[in-house]
Design a protein around this motif. Structure first.
Motif, PDB file in Angstrom:
ATOM      1  N   ARG A   1      -5.912   0.958  -2.008  1.00 41.14           N
ATOM      2  CA  ARG A   1      -5.876   1.919  -0.903  1.00 41.14           C
ATOM      3  C   ARG A   1      -7.268   2.486  -0.630  1.00 41.14           C
TER       4      ARG A   1
ATOM      5  N   GLN B   1      -9.410  -0.102   1.036  1.00 41.83           N
ATOM      6  CA  GLN B   1      -8.997  -0.238   2.440  1.00 41.83           C
ATOM      7  C   GLN B   1      -9.556   0.915   3.269  1.00 41.83           C
ATOM      8  N   GLU B   2      -9.424   2.139   2.753  1.00 41.96           N
ATOM      9  CA  GLU B   2      -9.945   3.308   3.463  1.00 41.96           C
ATOM     10  C   GLU B   2     -11.452   3.204   3.660  1.00 41.96           C
TER      11      GLU B   2
ATOM     12  N   LEU C   1       0.808  -1.218   0.000  1.00 46.95           N
ATOM     13  CA  LEU C   1       0.000   0.000   0.000  1.00 46.95           C
ATOM     14  C   LEU C   1       0.843   1.272   0.000  1.00 46.95           C
ATOM     15  N   ARG C   2       2.119   1.157   0.342  1.00 48.72           N
ATOM     16  CA  ARG C   2       2.996   2.334   0.421  1.00 48.72           C
ATOM     17  C   ARG C   2       3.959   2.462  -0.758  1.00 48.72           C
TER      18      ARG C   2
END
Length: 104
Positions: free
Chosen positions: A83, A86-87, A54-55
């Motif tokens: 992402r 996920q958020e 994710l990063r």
């Protein structure tokens, strides 16, 4: 149900937060992308877990040897979707687990 992917990795369980994916699950997710078998291998070489996945940035992908640029951009679009998903899951858990309506 068999959750093994073509590369031999284990597919992430449905609904499992991306940040909790193992290196093997990340590899399976990458292998499921069209023509991304070598990306799965890179994930294993660099021990890319879900949290690290994710990063990832374009610079990180370039240093890992992902080329051409169009491929990095395509992967970054997929990562943005992860992402956002996920958020959304995290926000929904905060407000009591309500689910947005599914688009047909």
């Amino acid at each position: 149900m068999d959750t093994r992917e073509p590369d031999g990795g284990e597919a992430p369980p449905e609904g499992c937060p991306t940040a909790e994916w193992t290196v093997s699950e990340v590899g399976a997710w990458l292998a499921a992308r069209s023509g991304a078998g070598e990306l799965a291998e890179l994930a294993h070489q660099h021990a890319i877990s879900g949290r690290v996945l994710l990063r990832l940035t374009e610079g990180t992908l370039r240093r890992m040897g992902v080329s051409p640029r169009s491929r990095r951009r395509e992967l970054l679009r997929e990562l943005l979707r992860l992402r956002l998903r996920q958020e959304l899951q995290e926000l929904l858990s905060i407000v009591g687990g309500e689910r947005p309506p599914r688009r047909g």
